[in-house]
Every structure is written in C-alpha cells, then in structure tokens.
Design a protein around this motif. Structure first.
Motif, short mmCIF file in Angstrom:
data_model
loop_
_atom_site.label_atom_id
_atom_site.label_comp_id
_atom_site.label_asym_id
_atom_site.label_seq_id
_atom_site.Cartn_x
_atom_site.Cartn_y
_atom_site.Cartn_z
N GLY A 62 0.87 -1.19 0.00
CA GLY A 62 0.00 0.00 0.00
C GLY A 62 0.89 1.23 0.00
O GLY A 62 0.69 2.18 0.75
N CYS A 63 1.91 1.21 -0.88
CA CYS A 63 2.99 2.22 -0.82
C CYS A 63 2.52 3.62 -1.19
O CYS A 63 3.19 4.60 -0.87
CB CYS A 63 4.14 1.82 -1.73
SG CYS A 63 3.72 1.84 -3.49
N GLY A 64 1.37 3.74 -1.87
CA GLY A 64 0.88 5.06 -2.25
C GLY A 64 1.88 5.80 -3.11
O GLY A 64 2.41 5.25 -4.09
N ARG A 65 2.21 7.03 -2.74
CA ARG A 65 3.13 7.87 -3.52
C ARG A 65 4.60 7.53 -3.22
O ARG A 65 5.49 8.20 -3.69
CB ARG A 65 2.86 9.34 -3.24
CG ARG A 65 1.45 9.79 -3.60
CD ARG A 65 1.15 11.20 -3.11
NE ARG A 65 2.09 12.14 -3.65
CZ ARG A 65 2.98 12.83 -2.92
NH1 ARG A 65 3.03 12.68 -1.61
NH2 ARG A 65 3.79 13.67 -3.49
N VAL A 127 8.41 -5.98 6.34
CA VAL A 127 7.21 -5.53 5.65
C VAL A 127 6.70 -4.27 6.35
O VAL A 127 6.59 -4.23 7.58
CB VAL A 127 6.09 -6.59 5.66
CG1 VAL A 127 4.83 -6.05 4.98
CG2 VAL A 127 6.53 -7.87 4.96
N VAL A 128 6.39 -3.26 5.55
CA VAL A 128 5.76 -2.03 6.07
C VAL A 128 4.36 -1.94 5.45
O VAL A 128 4.20 -2.15 4.24
CB VAL A 128 6.59 -0.80 5.65
CG1 VAL A 128 5.85 0.49 6.06
CG2 VAL A 128 7.97 -0.84 6.26
N ALA A 129 3.38 -1.65 6.28
CA ALA A 129 2.02 -1.38 5.77
C ALA A 129 1.53 -0.13 6.50
O ALA A 129 1.05 -0.21 7.63
CB ALA A 129 1.09 -2.55 6.03
N ALA A 130 1.71 1.03 5.87
CA ALA A 130 1.39 2.30 6.54
C ALA A 130 0.11 2.89 5.96
O ALA A 130 0.02 3.09 4.74
CB ALA A 130 2.55 3.29 6.37
N PHE A 131 -0.83 3.15 6.80
CA PHE A 131 -2.07 3.85 6.43
C PHE A 131 -2.75 3.21 5.22
O PHE A 131 -3.17 3.91 4.30
CB PHE A 131 -1.79 5.33 6.16
CG PHE A 131 -1.11 6.03 7.29
CD1 PHE A 131 -1.69 6.08 8.54
CD2 PHE A 131 0.13 6.64 7.11
CE1 PHE A 131 -1.05 6.71 9.61
CE2 PHE A 131 0.77 7.29 8.16
CZ PHE A 131 0.17 7.31 9.41
N TYR A 189 -11.58 4.74 9.38
CA TYR A 189 -10.56 3.79 9.83
C TYR A 189 -11.19 2.62 10.62
O TYR A 189 -10.51 1.98 11.43
CB TYR A 189 -9.51 4.55 10.68
CG TYR A 189 -9.11 5.84 10.00
CD1 TYR A 189 -8.50 5.82 8.75
CD2 TYR A 189 -9.42 7.09 10.56
CE1 TYR A 189 -8.18 7.00 8.08
CE2 TYR A 189 -9.11 8.27 9.89
CZ TYR A 189 -8.50 8.22 8.66
OH TYR A 189 -8.19 9.38 7.99
N GLU A 190 -12.47 2.34 10.35
CA GLU A 190 -13.26 1.37 11.13
C GLU A 190 -12.60 0.00 11.30
O GLU A 190 -12.68 -0.59 12.36
CB GLU A 190 -14.61 1.13 10.44
CG GLU A 190 -15.57 2.30 10.53
CD GLU A 190 -16.31 2.36 11.84
OE1 GLU A 190 -16.69 1.29 12.35
OE2 GLU A 190 -16.48 3.47 12.37
N THR A 191 -11.98 -0.54 10.24
CA THR A 191 -11.57 -1.95 10.32
C THR A 191 -10.17 -2.14 10.88
O THR A 191 -9.80 -3.27 11.24
CB THR A 191 -11.61 -2.63 8.93
OG1 THR A 191 -10.68 -1.95 8.06
CG2 THR A 191 -13.00 -2.60 8.33
N SER A 264 -5.21 13.49 15.74
CA SER A 264 -5.33 12.09 15.32
C SER A 264 -4.25 11.33 16.05
O SER A 264 -3.13 11.83 16.19
CB SER A 264 -5.11 12.00 13.80
OG SER A 264 -4.95 10.65 13.39
N THR A 265 -4.56 10.14 16.56
CA THR A 265 -3.50 9.31 17.13
C THR A 265 -2.95 8.42 16.03
O THR A 265 -3.71 7.75 15.32
CB THR A 265 -4.05 8.43 18.28
OG1 THR A 265 -4.53 9.30 19.30
CG2 THR A 265 -2.97 7.52 18.85
N VAL A 266 -1.62 8.44 15.87
CA VAL A 266 -0.97 7.54 14.93
C VAL A 266 -0.42 6.36 15.73
O VAL A 266 0.25 6.56 16.75
CB VAL A 266 0.16 8.27 14.16
CG1 VAL A 266 0.99 7.29 13.34
CG2 VAL A 266 -0.44 9.33 13.26
N SER A 267 -0.75 5.14 15.30
CA SER A 267 -0.36 3.95 16.05
C SER A 267 0.47 3.01 15.20
O SER A 267 0.15 2.79 14.03
CB SER A 267 -1.61 3.22 16.55
OG SER A 267 -2.36 4.10 17.35
#
Ligand SMILES: C[S@@+](CC[C@H](N)C(=O)[O-])C[C@H]1O[C@@H](n2cnc3c(N)ncnc32)[C@H](O)[C@@H]1O
Length: 274
Positions: A62-65, A127-131, A189-191, A264-267
């Motif tokens: 989910g690397c986005g930009r 593995v990174v999966a950010a946002f 961000y429900e799930t 916003s809390t970033v976790s």
C-alpha cells in the motif's frame, strides 16, 4: 440509513487512488497544519532497525506515492525494496520519485492486492504497511499474507490512525451545514485503527511493541481547512463535494473564519514473524 465506510468500497477506493493528485493535496494540507507529531515515514526505518530486521528484501505494501519507500531507500538498510500497491497511477508516482532521487536502482514496483501478495513464502526481511490496511474489510487476511512472506526473524511495522481522527473537522462540516450528518458518519478507519491494531496484528504475527503518538493539526482558517475537506470521501456535501472554493465560501458564510485545531492518534505495531 447511515452510509457505509467509503474506504471499504472497492470501487470508491479505486476512484480515490486513480491518480496521485487527491492524495498529494490531502497530505500537503495535513503537513502544513501539523504542529506536533513525528514524521511517520522517517520513523519507520528506525523502528525496523531497532527491532533487528535482517538486511535482505523489504516490502512497502500500500505504498501510495512512495513516501515511506523513499525513506527506506535512503536509509539503505535493505539490499532490495519492493513497493506494492493496487493503484497503477500511484506506483508510477513512486517510480518517478525514486528515479528523481537516483534511489530507484534496487527497487521494484508491483501492482498487487495486499490480500494476495505475489511473493514467495518466507523470503522477506521486513514488511511495512502504513495507512493502508483500513482499506481492507478483513485486515487479518492481509496480516496472514504478511506472516506468510516474512522469513523467520523478519519484522513488520504496521501503521494506522485512531477512530476519532479529525473529529473537530466533522463538527465544523456539520455546524456549517455542509453535511449535517458529518459527526454521525462512520470513521474512515473502522476496520484497522489504534484500538484494534494490536489484536489484529496478533492474529498472524508476534507483537513486539505497540506505540501511540497524538498528532495535532492547526488549520490556518477556512481556506486551509477547505483544501483538506475537499479531499475527504467521508462527507456528502452536494455540489461542494471536492471543491475547496465552494467549501470555503460555505464555511465563511456560516462560521467566523478562525484557525481550527484537530488531532489524530498515529499507532504503530512492531511485530515479528512467529
Ligand atoms: C493513504 S494511502 C497510503 C500510502 C502510503 N503507505 C503512505 O503512508 O503514505 C493508501 C494506499 O493503499 C492502497 N491500497 C488500498 N487498498 C489496497 C489493496 N487491497 N492492496 C494494495 N494496496 C491497496 C491505495 O491504492 C493507496 O495507495
């Protein structure tokens, strides 16, 4: 009937990431507003190193930009990087950004769904999966895929936000009657959110640590908030949807134009292949 979380609608998600433009405007507006909170993309390589990730291949799913991919490339901890996303347009942006900084040599971009990674089992160091996992109706399936591809001792860093992120903006939109239901719409961000990240990560990985950091944002006034609001798929604002000028005009006509603070809390979940 209340609308569903649009971040889970595959057609809506495809539309949101059809080009890099909306995500760029959203990220720029947020960065300009940020007054406290770490640079997440910069924190991720540090967390991987501190957790002892081996130096082989890292995946940014989910690397986005490619903001995190670039940081991973700059950190030069890994021999190879693979940036994965379901959006061809965002992968093209990632490739361009890597090439522009001459960091693209050992990076591959792959168009794929994170529920079904085209990667051999037990071959990946990190593995990174950010946002991104909040776009999944079943993030535990993506976690199982991450666990499958990680080599023994491999490390994953998963990142998300809290359910209450930017609640003050919902309130602003409702008070201005742009979308009177704004405060009652489901979180994007429900799930996969700050309160569920540990339990969902633990379905497939051994959780080493979970970190939470409150990020605070101060939008200079209605024009600045409107740029961000125009990128949000959360609201139903009729003709003003997606139009920052129309949103700013509506805000000004109903509410005094002054700075607005939100948070916003970033976790982060840092986890190891079990
Ligand atoms: C908010 S962006 C996050 C980008 C980046 N990780 C960052 O931190 O800036 C979410 C990304 O997830 C991608 N995405 C959504 N669903 C996906 C899926 N099922 N498989 C792979 N990528 C997906 C989108 O295309 C988008 O690029």
């Amino acid at each position: 009937m209340m609308a569903k979380d649009v971040f889970l609608d595959p057609v809506a998600v495809q539309d949101l990431y059809r080009s890099a433009d909306r995500l760029s405007r959203r990220t720029d507006a947020l960065h300009q507003a940020k007054i406290t909170g770490s640079d997440v993309a910069a924190a991720i390589p540090t967390l991987l190193r501190q957790a002892g990730a081996p130096h082989g291949t890292a995946l940014d799913i989910g690397c986005g930009r490619g903001t995190t991919t670039l940081r991973l490339a700059t950190a030069a901890t890994f021999v190879r990087l693979v940036a994965i996303d379901v959006s061809p347009a965002l992968l093209a942006t990632t490739r361009r950004r890597l090439q522009a900084t001459a960091l693209g040599a050992s990076t591959t971009t792959v168009c794929a769904d994170f529920h079904c990674l085209p990667i051999r089992s037990q071959t990946i160091s990190a593995v990174v999966a950010a946002f991104c996992l909040y776009h999944s109706p079943r993030p535990a399936t993506a976690v199982a895929e991450i666990a499958r591809v990680l080599a023994p001792g491999g490390i994953a860093v998963l990142v998300t936000k809290s359910l209450d992120s930017y609640a003050e903006l919902d309130d602003l939109v409702a008070r201005a009657e742009l979308d009177p239901q704004a405060t009652r719409r489901p979180s994007l961000y429900e799930t996969f959110h700050s309160a569920s990240i540990a339990a969902i990560t633990a379905t497939g990985l051994s959780v080493l640590d979970v970190l939470h950091e409150r990020h605070v944002f101060r939008f200079a006034g209605h024009a600045h908030a409107a740029v961000y609001l125009a990128t949000s798929p959360k609201y139903q604002m009729g003709a003003a949807n997606g139009d920052p000028d129309a949103i700013a005009t509506a805000l000004r006509s109903r509410l005094p134009d002054r700075p607005i603070e939100t948070a916003s809390t970033v976790s982060y979940a840092i986890a190891r292949c079990p």
